[in-house]
Motif scaffolding. Structure first.
Motif, PDB file in Angstrom:
ATOM      1  N   ASN A  92      12.026 -77.363  -4.667  1.00 54.25           N
ATOM      2  CA  ASN A  92      11.213 -76.110  -4.525  1.00 54.25           C
ATOM      3  C   ASN A  92      12.410 -75.069  -4.781  1.00 54.25           C
ATOM      4  O   ASN A  92      13.675 -74.947  -4.417  1.00 54.25           O
ATOM      5  CB  ASN A  92      11.156 -76.139  -2.931  1.00 54.25           C
ATOM      6  CG  ASN A  92       9.974 -76.920  -2.397  1.00 54.25           C
ATOM      7  OD1 ASN A  92       9.998 -77.198  -1.304  1.00 54.25           O
ATOM      8  ND2 ASN A  92       9.041 -77.315  -3.094  1.00 54.25           N
ATOM      9  N   SER A  93      11.760 -73.968  -5.483  1.00 49.36           N
ATOM     10  CA  SER A  93      12.689 -73.083  -5.976  1.00 49.36           C
ATOM     11  C   SER A  93      13.473 -72.190  -5.101  1.00 49.36           C
ATOM     12  O   SER A  93      14.441 -71.795  -5.036  1.00 49.36           O
ATOM     13  CB  SER A  93      12.111 -72.139  -7.187  1.00 49.36           C
ATOM     14  OG  SER A  93      10.979 -71.314  -6.283  1.00 49.36           O
ATOM     15  N   GLY A 115      10.465 -78.899 -11.777  1.00 49.31           N
ATOM     16  CA  GLY A 115       9.673 -78.025 -10.778  1.00 49.31           C
ATOM     17  C   GLY A 115       8.861 -78.665  -9.770  1.00 49.31           C
ATOM     18  O   GLY A 115       7.959 -79.628 -10.048  1.00 49.31           O
ATOM     19  N   HIS A 116       8.847 -78.279  -8.663  1.00 51.92           N
ATOM     20  CA  HIS A 116       8.162 -78.514  -7.570  1.00 51.92           C
ATOM     21  C   HIS A 116       7.570 -77.429  -6.430  1.00 51.92           C
ATOM     22  O   HIS A 116       7.596 -77.304  -5.261  1.00 51.92           O
ATOM     23  CB  HIS A 116       8.964 -79.527  -6.659  1.00 51.92           C
ATOM     24  CG  HIS A 116       8.343 -80.416  -5.534  1.00 51.92           C
ATOM     25  ND1 HIS A 116       7.056 -80.667  -5.578  1.00 51.92           N
ATOM     26  CD2 HIS A 116       8.697 -80.757  -4.257  1.00 51.92           C
ATOM     27  CE1 HIS A 116       6.500 -81.266  -4.436  1.00 51.92           C
ATOM     28  NE2 HIS A 116       7.722 -81.244  -3.518  1.00 51.92           N
ATOM     29  N   LEU A 142      13.159 -69.011 -11.562  1.00 51.39           N
ATOM     30  CA  LEU A 142      14.223 -69.347 -10.571  1.00 51.39           C
ATOM     31  C   LEU A 142      14.871 -70.806 -11.162  1.00 51.39           C
ATOM     32  O   LEU A 142      16.462 -70.650 -11.274  1.00 51.39           O
ATOM     33  CB  LEU A 142      13.982 -69.462  -9.243  1.00 51.39           C
ATOM     34  CG  LEU A 142      13.770 -68.212  -8.515  1.00 51.39           C
ATOM     35  CD1 LEU A 142      13.350 -68.445  -7.125  1.00 51.39           C
ATOM     36  CD2 LEU A 142      15.361 -67.676  -8.324  1.00 51.39           C
ATOM     37  N   LEU A 143      14.251 -71.705 -11.558  1.00 53.45           N
ATOM     38  CA  LEU A 143      14.944 -72.716 -11.851  1.00 53.45           C
ATOM     39  C   LEU A 143      15.548 -72.782 -13.206  1.00 53.45           C
ATOM     40  O   LEU A 143      16.615 -73.300 -13.468  1.00 53.45           O
ATOM     41  CB  LEU A 143      13.757 -74.006 -11.970  1.00 53.45           C
ATOM     42  CG  LEU A 143      13.794 -74.987 -10.778  1.00 53.45           C
ATOM     43  CD1 LEU A 143      13.231 -74.241  -9.678  1.00 53.45           C
ATOM     44  CD2 LEU A 143      12.656 -76.096 -11.009  1.00 53.45           C
ATOM     45  N   GLY A 148      20.226 -72.911 -16.120  1.00 55.78           N
ATOM     46  CA  GLY A 148      20.230 -72.578 -17.636  1.00 55.78           C
ATOM     47  C   GLY A 148      19.264 -73.330 -18.722  1.00 55.78           C
ATOM     48  O   GLY A 148      19.463 -72.871 -19.703  1.00 55.78           O
ATOM     49  N   LYS A 149      18.045 -73.850 -18.197  1.00 60.94           N
ATOM     50  CA  LYS A 149      17.242 -74.298 -19.002  1.00 60.94           C
ATOM     51  C   LYS A 149      15.999 -74.390 -18.284  1.00 60.94           C
ATOM     52  O   LYS A 149      16.046 -74.794 -17.005  1.00 60.94           O
ATOM     53  CB  LYS A 149      17.476 -75.482 -19.957  1.00 60.94           C
ATOM     54  CG  LYS A 149      17.793 -76.645 -18.928  1.00 60.94           C
ATOM     55  CD  LYS A 149      18.037 -77.945 -19.649  1.00 60.94           C
ATOM     56  CE  LYS A 149      18.385 -79.186 -18.728  1.00 60.94           C
ATOM     57  NZ  LYS A 149      18.476 -80.349 -19.520  1.00 60.94           N
ATOM     58  N   PRO A 150      14.669 -74.351 -18.851  1.00 56.96           N
ATOM     59  CA  PRO A 150      13.468 -74.482 -18.184  1.00 56.96           C
ATOM     60  C   PRO A 150      13.209 -75.927 -17.742  1.00 56.96           C
ATOM     61  O   PRO A 150      13.767 -76.906 -18.504  1.00 56.96           O
ATOM     62  CB  PRO A 150      12.317 -73.887 -18.880  1.00 56.96           C
ATOM     63  CG  PRO A 150      12.884 -74.080 -20.401  1.00 56.96           C
ATOM     64  CD  PRO A 150      14.341 -73.737 -20.487  1.00 56.96           C
ATOM     65  N   PRO A 151      12.593 -76.285 -16.709  1.00 54.18           N
ATOM     66  CA  PRO A 151      12.401 -77.438 -16.274  1.00 54.18           C
ATOM     67  C   PRO A 151      11.087 -78.117 -17.369  1.00 54.18           C
ATOM     68  O   PRO A 151      10.339 -77.300 -17.622  1.00 54.18           O
ATOM     69  CB  PRO A 151      11.888 -77.724 -14.669  1.00 54.18           C
ATOM     70  CG  PRO A 151      11.435 -76.299 -14.671  1.00 54.18           C
ATOM     71  CD  PRO A 151      12.299 -75.403 -15.661  1.00 54.18           C
TER      72      PRO A 151
END
Length: 297
Positions: A92-93, A115-116, A142-143, A148-151
């Motif tokens: 959860n972000s 991501g959740h 936010l993640l 430093g990278k997207p999920p």
């Protein structure tokens, strides 16, 4: 059948009829641990219950869940360290603000961050398209900022999807989703405008919320189910590549009386690391995307 009653994401496919492929090093069973790290609202919103909740603020259940982030998650981290097991951490972000240092500790292990949603006090499937797109965008931003990278992957809070969720995830750059428990192999989902996104199997049987919270199983029964499933799937994987996921929540199996049998079950799996692929959901998605294309060729 009336097509309006279907989902249109994938067609029927019998497991024995599919092309076969291997996981890395010729292995046929991929095993991953999905660790759900979640945050909840105080005095409102959704949340799993240890006991029937009273009027808000429901201190009993809120504090039980909060114990998971303060204590249980750290015990599970120590267990994963002890056994040398990787994890896909479903985040959860809002946890970056609510529990500083928690996600960072799993990042330091090299675990995958998935991501959740923003928080497990809400569902995304009840939102309109604009609201759901905004939820996905906010959590993803936010993640990405912190990691430093997207999920690459996403699991909806409460396994909640609207009819548009796979489309919105693909359009947001996600490569796989985890919400569907309809198969033991990754499956391509069709998305609008001719796109696609991969569905990686996520467990609902080997998941401590349905098992312990809903079905009232003991920690030992849950651990026995993990061990039995592993033995059976290892045998079944001689005929086809399979995915075995284990979904856990710190406020449930982080409890000492449940952690003890879980340790034994995971140690049993770790002892077979030469026979199976101990990995993450993201690595499974990446490998399967290429392997399925090669198998069809």
């Amino acid at each position: 059948m009336d097509s309006s009653k279907g989902h249109g994401r994938y067609s029927y496919s019998a497991l024995p009829d599919r092309p076969t492929y291997d996981w890395p090093d010729g292995r046929r069973l991929a095993v991953y641990v999905a660790l759900n790290l979640e945050t909840f609202d105080f005095g409102s919103g959704l949340g799993a219950e240890l006991a029937p909740g009273g009027p808000q603020p429901d201190v009993l259940n809120y504090a039980w869940r909060d114990w998971g982030n303060r204590v249980g998650a750290w015990r599970i981290k120590a267990l994963l360290d002890e056994l040398g097991l990787p994890a896909s951490v479903l985040v959860n972000s809002r946890l970056y603000a609510d529990c500083p240092g928690l996600i960072e500790a799993f990042r330091a292990r090299g675990d995958e961050v998935v991501g959740h949603g923003r928080t497990n006090a809400e569902r995304q499937g009840t939102l309109d398209e604009a609201g759901e797109r905004a939820l996905i965008a906010e959590a993803t931003a936010l993640l990405t900022e912190h990691e430093g990278k997207p999920p690459a992957g996403w699991l909806g809070p409460w396994i909640s999807q609207s009819r548009l969720t796979p489309d919105l995830l693909a359009e947001a750059g996600y490569r796989y989703l985890l919400d569907w428990a309809h198969d033991d192999q990754p499956v391509w989902f069709a998305t609008r405008d001719g796109g696609r996104i991969l569905s990686v199997p996520y467990p609902q049987e080997l998941n401590d919320i349905p098992a312990i919270v809903a079905r009232k199983e003991t920690g030992r029964q849950f651990a026995d189910a993990i061990s039995d499933a592993f033995d059976e799937m290892l045998e079944q994987s001689r005929h086809a590549p399979l995915v075995m996921g284990i979904a856990i929540h710190p406020y449930i199996v982080g409890q000492p009386h449940r952690l003890r049998p879980l340790r034994a079950a995971l140690a049993r799996i770790a002892a077979q690391r030469d026979a199976v692929w101990l990995t993450t959901a993201g690595a499974i998605a990446e490998h399967a995307a290429g392997a399925m294309a090669d198998a069809k060729g």
